[in-house]
Design a protein around this motif. Structure first.
Motif, mmCIF file in Angstrom:
data_model
loop_
_atom_site.group_PDB
_atom_site.id
_atom_site.type_symbol
_atom_site.label_atom_id
_atom_site.label_comp_id
_atom_site.label_asym_id
_atom_site.label_seq_id
_atom_site.Cartn_x
_atom_site.Cartn_y
_atom_site.Cartn_z
ATOM 1 N N THR A 1 7.592 3.575 12.194
ATOM 2 C CA THR A 1 7.458 4.642 11.206
ATOM 3 C C THR A 1 7.479 4.080 9.791
ATOM 4 O O THR A 1 6.729 4.536 8.921
ATOM 5 N N ALA A 2 8.328 3.079 9.557
ATOM 6 C CA ALA A 2 8.355 2.446 8.234
ATOM 7 C C ALA A 2 7.005 1.819 7.899
ATOM 8 O O ALA A 2 6.548 1.871 6.749
ATOM 9 N N ASP A 3 6.350 1.271 8.910
ATOM 10 C CA ASP A 3 5.012 0.715 8.700
ATOM 11 C C ASP A 3 4.024 1.809 8.318
ATOM 12 O O ASP A 3 3.184 1.630 7.429
ATOM 13 N N VAL A 4 4.088 2.942 9.026
ATOM 14 C CA VAL A 4 3.185 4.059 8.712
ATOM 15 C C VAL A 4 3.389 4.503 7.270
ATOM 16 O O VAL A 4 2.421 4.725 6.521
ATOM 17 N N ALA A 5 4.649 4.613 6.865
ATOM 18 C CA ALA A 5 4.945 5.021 5.492
ATOM 19 C C ALA A 5 4.372 4.039 4.483
ATOM 20 O O ALA A 5 3.813 4.435 3.449
ATOM 21 N N ALA A 6 4.493 2.739 4.767
ATOM 22 C CA ALA A 6 3.969 1.721 3.850
ATOM 23 C C ALA A 6 2.450 1.830 3.733
ATOM 24 O O ALA A 6 1.880 1.711 2.636
ATOM 25 N N ILE A 7 1.792 2.059 4.859
ATOM 26 C CA ILE A 7 0.338 2.191 4.855
ATOM 27 C C ILE A 7 -0.088 3.413 4.049
ATOM 28 O O ILE A 7 -1.023 3.355 3.234
ATOM 29 N N VAL A 8 0.590 4.545 4.264
ATOM 30 C CA VAL A 8 0.219 5.773 3.556
ATOM 31 C C VAL A 8 0.485 5.633 2.061
ATOM 32 O O VAL A 8 -0.306 6.114 1.237
ATOM 33 N N ARG A 9 1.574 4.967 1.690
ATOM 34 C CA ARG A 9 1.819 4.732 0.251
ATOM 35 C C ARG A 9 0.691 3.911 -0.358
ATOM 36 O O ARG A 9 0.237 4.193 -1.478
ATOM 37 N N TRP A 10 0.235 2.915 0.365
ATOM 38 C CA TRP A 10 -0.887 2.100 -0.132
ATOM 39 C C TRP A 10 -2.141 2.974 -0.286
ATOM 40 O O TRP A 10 -2.854 2.875 -1.296
ATOM 41 N N CYS A 11 -2.402 3.812 0.701
ATOM 42 C CA CYS A 11 -3.582 4.686 0.638
ATOM 43 C C CYS A 11 -3.478 5.666 -0.530
ATOM 44 O O CYS A 11 -4.465 5.914 -1.240
ATOM 45 N N ALA A 12 -2.283 6.224 -0.735
ATOM 46 C CA ALA A 12 -2.101 7.146 -1.852
ATOM 47 C C ALA A 12 -2.321 6.438 -3.184
ATOM 48 O O ALA A 12 -2.956 6.988 -4.100
ATOM 49 N N ALA A 13 -1.837 5.211 -3.296
ATOM 50 C CA ALA A 13 -1.987 4.455 -4.547
ATOM 51 C C ALA A 13 -3.436 4.105 -4.841
ATOM 52 O O ALA A 13 -3.842 4.036 -6.008
#
Length: 466
Positions: free
Chosen positions: A44-56
């Motif tokens: 889940t932490a990985d998913v969050a990191a990926i989504v933060r990158w996508c949002a940025a």
């Protein structure tokens, strides 16, 4: 730019065309898109990191589970701007609580794996559908999947107590509470279930378990008209109560199609009635008790003059053979060629009238068609499909799809039904569903979308066009 993502998570990042290809086409081969990359995180932490990158970076995210969507919910568009986020590697069963009758699983857990894990603890997870060997619980919840036991246990929504979700901003909502009562504000869980990944990404779920039945026994029944089927359902519910776990219907054209495409299959009765009913009973005691309950209900139906013939399975394995005649319908249609599918729900008492009227309207407009009607009559969900009657299996037949959809869905609306009962909207039904939603419904949905996903990066082009 995509390489800057690689260092942010553990798992796989696929960028080669051949590696990405299986994730870019849906299982029906109706939609094919392109993507920047396919990310397969481990946590889940990985998913969050990926989504933060996508949002940025303003990159759209297309969540994907088992890639078994019937309506293109998990396929990227053709722009090539999206990142497909596959949850396949997040497949652990985190916990089973046999006292609380709950199980916590990650979103990439295959449905059948979840069922098997529950069974090892003498428990039942009742969500059951044809794709259970490949679909995932995250996708089941994102589309609020139905299946064959909704009559007794409800949709995926009814089977879920808590969720873990990554928001469009890359934050983690930890809502994995195994509570059956929690009146502490808005039910955030229900926002994400059925949202098809447009509001956030489900990464784990706490689901309900039930005592494992000792037996599930089926019967096929022949009825002379669809009008009789709701009466048989009413009688079965009165006689069987909670033991009644499934009540399916198939038209004679379904059996014809099955025997055409699978000649080794056999209809279990000599009677070739216009409609067949598949009735399943579950019992906590034994096969004998299940069979006795079912036989008593069928005797009452015979005495009431409702059924023309019936055959009861003699074992659980025999019951599985009965289910084969229901579960192979999609494959039979695919083998037969192009067909036009509708996943609809209608108030149960009005189903016979709807089918008669809509059949007639389609036949009048397109005489060379064959109606292939089957589904979960016990919960009002029909798979109302249209095939060519003669050898017109090519793309030309699909030119009729918009007109046939309009006839079907306008009638669904007139009968106060839904144009998507259990498959979701995805790319397939988003604009059609909007036709039948009120302005206030669309405005409320748009408000929710704008509030939770202001950048509009979560699974764009899916769900309602709001």
């Amino acid at each position: 730019m995509i390489e800057s993502l690689r260092a942010l998570f553990s798992g796989r990042l696929l960028t080669a065309a051949d590696d990405m290809a299986p994730f870019l086409t849906d299982w029906r081969h109706k939609w094919t898109g392109t993507a920047r990359a396919v990310a397969q995180p481990d946590s889940t932490a990985d998913v969050a990191a990926i989504v933060r990158w996508c949002a940025a970076h303003g990159v759209p995210v297309v969540p994907q589970g088992g890639n078994t969507s019937m309506c293109g919910s998990a396929t990227p568009d053709a722009s090539g701007t999206s990142l497909v986020l596959s949850l396949a590697r997040m497949s652990r069963v985190r916990n089973i609580d046999i006292v609380n009758n709950t199980m916590t699983v990650e979103a990439g857990c295959i449905l059948q794996t979840l069922q098997d894990a529950a069974r090892t603890q003498s428990r039942l997870f009742p969500l059951s559908l044809a794709a259970q060997g490949s679909c995932t619980i995250g996708g089941n919840l994102a589309t609020n999947a139905g299946g064959v036991q909704v009559l007794r246990y409800g949709n995926a929504r009814d089977l879920c107590l808590g969720l873990e979700v990554v928001t469009p901003q890359g934050e983690i909502w930890e809502g994995l509470r195994g509570l059956r009562k929690d009146n502490t504000g808005y039910d955030l869980r229900d926002l994400y279930i059925g949202a098809e990944g447009t509001l956030g990404i489900i990464t784990a779920a706490t689901v309900k378990l039930f005592p494992l039945p000792a037996a599930q026994i089926c019967a096929w029944c022949a009825v002379e008209s669809l009008e009789i089927a709701p009466q048989v359902l009413n009688l079965a519910q009165a006689k069987l109560g909670a033991k009644l776990t499934a009540f399916e219907v198939q038209s004679q054209s379904c059996f014809d199609l099955l025997t055409e495409q699978f000649p080794k299959l056999r209809w279990p009765m000599e009677t070739r009635a216009p409609w067949g009913l598949l009735i399943e009973v579950s019992d906590l005691e034994s096969e004998a008790a299940a069979r006795e309950s079912l036989e008593r209900a069928l005797e009452a139906a015979f005495e009431a003059g409702l059924i023309a013939d019936a055959v009861v399975a003699q074992s659980m394995s025999h019951s599985r053979e009965f289910w084969t005649l229901r579960e192979m319908m999609s494959e039979a249609q695919a083998k037969a060629g192009h067909n036009i599918k509708h996943d609809i729900s209608i108030p149960i008492p009005r189903i016979p009238e709807f089918v008669a009227e809509t059949d007639a309207a389609i036949a009048a407009a397109f005489p060379d068609t064959r109606m292939v009607v089957f589904g979960h009559l016990g919960d009002g969900n029909l798979h109302y499909n249209v095939s060519p009657r003669t050898g017109e299996h090519g793309i030309d037949f699909l030119k009729n799809e918009p007109a046939i959809n309009l006839i079907t869905h306008d009638n669904v609306a007139r009968y106060q039904g839904s144009v998507s009962a259990e498959h979701g909207l995805g790319a397939l039904r988003r604009h059609e569903a909007a036709r039948y939603k009120s302005p206030i419904e669309l405005a409320l949905m748009k408000s929710i979308k704008d509030a939770l996903d202001p950048q509009g990066i979560m699974n764009p082009g899916k769900g309602l066009p709001c």
